[in-house]
Design a protein around this motif. Structure first.
Motif, PDB file in Angstrom:
ATOM      1  N   LEU A  84     -67.895 -36.194  18.437  1.00 20.30           N
ATOM      2  CA  LEU A  84     -67.282 -34.909  18.751  1.00 20.30           C
ATOM      3  C   LEU A  84     -65.866 -34.831  18.180  1.00 20.30           C
ATOM      4  O   LEU A  84     -65.485 -33.830  17.563  1.00 20.30           O
ATOM      5  CB  LEU A  84     -67.260 -34.667  20.261  1.00 20.30           C
ATOM      6  N   LEU A  85     -65.091 -35.877  18.372  1.00 19.87           N
ATOM      7  CA  LEU A  85     -63.713 -35.885  17.865  1.00 19.87           C
ATOM      8  C   LEU A  85     -63.682 -35.795  16.341  1.00 19.87           C
ATOM      9  O   LEU A  85     -62.823 -35.128  15.770  1.00 19.87           O
ATOM     10  CB  LEU A  85     -62.968 -37.130  18.345  1.00 19.87           C
ATOM     11  N   LYS A  86     -64.640 -36.446  15.680  1.00 20.36           N
ATOM     12  CA  LYS A  86     -64.704 -36.372  14.222  1.00 20.36           C
ATOM     13  C   LYS A  86     -65.009 -34.945  13.767  1.00 20.36           C
ATOM     14  O   LYS A  86     -64.461 -34.481  12.769  1.00 20.36           O
ATOM     15  CB  LYS A  86     -65.766 -37.320  13.680  1.00 20.36           C
ATOM     16  N   THR A  87     -65.880 -34.261  14.494  1.00 22.18           N
ATOM     17  CA  THR A  87     -66.210 -32.884  14.094  1.00 22.18           C
ATOM     18  C   THR A  87     -65.048 -31.931  14.350  1.00 22.18           C
ATOM     19  O   THR A  87     -64.895 -30.950  13.636  1.00 22.18           O
ATOM     20  CB  THR A  87     -67.462 -32.364  14.833  1.00 22.18           C
ATOM     21  N   SER A  90     -59.433 -32.108  11.626  1.00 22.39           N
ATOM     22  CA  SER A  90     -59.290 -31.457  10.325  1.00 22.39           C
ATOM     23  C   SER A  90     -59.453 -32.505   9.226  1.00 22.39           C
ATOM     24  O   SER A  90     -59.289 -33.704   9.468  1.00 22.39           O
ATOM     25  CB  SER A  90     -57.909 -30.802  10.221  1.00 22.39           C
ATOM     26  N   PRO A  91     -59.749 -32.070   7.993  1.00 23.85           N
ATOM     27  CA  PRO A  91     -59.856 -33.036   6.886  1.00 23.85           C
ATOM     28  C   PRO A  91     -58.576 -33.836   6.683  1.00 23.85           C
ATOM     29  O   PRO A  91     -58.633 -35.023   6.359  1.00 23.85           O
ATOM     30  CB  PRO A  91     -60.154 -32.153   5.669  1.00 23.85           C
ATOM     31  N   GLU A  92     -57.419 -33.197   6.921  1.00 27.07           N
ATOM     32  CA  GLU A  92     -56.147 -33.913   6.768  1.00 27.07           C
ATOM     33  C   GLU A  92     -56.029 -35.030   7.807  1.00 27.07           C
ATOM     34  O   GLU A  92     -55.572 -36.134   7.515  1.00 27.07           O
ATOM     35  CB  GLU A  92     -54.949 -32.954   6.917  1.00 27.07           C
ATOM     36  N   GLN A  98     -58.133 -42.480   8.048  1.00 26.00           N
ATOM     37  CA  GLN A  98     -58.712 -43.456   7.116  1.00 26.00           C
ATOM     38  C   GLN A  98     -57.621 -44.285   6.451  1.00 26.00           C
ATOM     39  O   GLN A  98     -57.760 -45.495   6.287  1.00 26.00           O
ATOM     40  CB  GLN A  98     -59.565 -42.741   6.057  1.00 26.00           C
ATOM     41  N   ALA A  99     -56.515 -43.637   6.067  1.00 24.86           N
ATOM     42  CA  ALA A  99     -55.399 -44.356   5.452  1.00 24.86           C
ATOM     43  C   ALA A  99     -54.810 -45.372   6.423  1.00 24.86           C
ATOM     44  O   ALA A  99     -54.480 -46.493   6.032  1.00 24.86           O
ATOM     45  CB  ALA A  99     -54.323 -43.360   5.001  1.00 24.86           C
ATOM     46  N   GLN A 118     -53.281 -29.522  18.011  1.00 20.86           N
ATOM     47  CA  GLN A 118     -53.411 -28.274  17.275  1.00 20.86           C
ATOM     48  C   GLN A 118     -54.859 -27.820  17.133  1.00 20.86           C
ATOM     49  O   GLN A 118     -55.169 -26.702  17.496  1.00 20.86           O
ATOM     50  CB  GLN A 118     -52.741 -28.405  15.907  1.00 20.86           C
ATOM     51  N   PRO A 119     -55.812 -28.660  16.628  1.00 22.52           N
ATOM     52  CA  PRO A 119     -57.179 -28.166  16.511  1.00 22.52           C
ATOM     53  C   PRO A 119     -57.858 -28.027  17.862  1.00 22.52           C
ATOM     54  O   PRO A 119     -58.712 -27.185  18.035  1.00 22.52           O
ATOM     55  CB  PRO A 119     -57.889 -29.201  15.657  1.00 22.52           C
ATOM     56  N   ALA A 120     -57.469 -28.853  18.839  1.00 22.62           N
ATOM     57  CA  ALA A 120     -58.157 -28.822  20.124  1.00 22.62           C
ATOM     58  C   ALA A 120     -57.846 -27.534  20.880  1.00 22.62           C
ATOM     59  O   ALA A 120     -58.693 -26.975  21.541  1.00 22.62           O
ATOM     60  CB  ALA A 120     -57.780 -30.030  20.963  1.00 22.62           C
ATOM     61  N   GLN A 121     -56.623 -27.051  20.790  1.00 19.68           N
ATOM     62  CA  GLN A 121     -56.257 -25.851  21.530  1.00 19.68           C
ATOM     63  C   GLN A 121     -57.017 -24.619  21.045  1.00 19.68           C
ATOM     64  O   GLN A 121     -57.598 -23.912  21.847  1.00 19.68           O
ATOM     65  CB  GLN A 121     -54.747 -25.635  21.461  1.00 19.68           C
TER      66      GLN A 121
END
Length: 131
Positions: A84-87, A90-92, A98-99, A118-121
């Protein structure tokens, strides 16, 4: 005959003490008996010890099976949460993660909190009225 037991479960320790006291009484009462009678009593006592240990092992196996079951359930839950967290990321965020994995550095708390919130809200706000 003095016997010292390794400390284990309280009831197991008491049972073993009783067992050895009974064995001691049997051996004392048969002091005039033949060697065969003593051997039989020792064999009976050993059988009793064996059955007691088998019971204790079976109990421990059941406890361990339950712990394994709980750990499997927890692992499954964490895998679902991870998916779920991966989906939601954001790509950034995924690239940054990964880095960090490749360099071996842990994510900083300020970066993680700022980027995670930010994406969760918007996702929670968007799903709130539709629910």
């Amino acid at each position: 005959m003095k016997v010292t037991l390794v400390q284990g479960h309280g009831s197991d320790q008491i049972t073993m003490k009783v067992l050895f006291l009974e064995l001691e009484q049997h051996l004392k009462s048969s002091s005039g008996a033949s060697v065969v009678a003593i051997d039989n009593k020792i064999e009976q006592a050993m059988d009793l010890v064996k059955s007691h240990l088998m019971y204790a092992v079976r109990e421990e196996v059941e406890v361990l099976k339950e712990q394994i079951k709980e750990l499997i359930e927890k692992n499954s839950q964490l895998e679902q949460e991870n998916t779920l967290l991966k989906t939601l990321a954001s790509p950034e965020q995924l690239a940054q993660f990964q880095a960090q994995l490749q360099t071996g550095s842990p994510p900083s708390s300020s970066q993680s909190q700022g980027t995670t919130q930010q994406p969760a809200q918007p996702a929670s706000q968007g799903s709130g009225p539709s629910a």
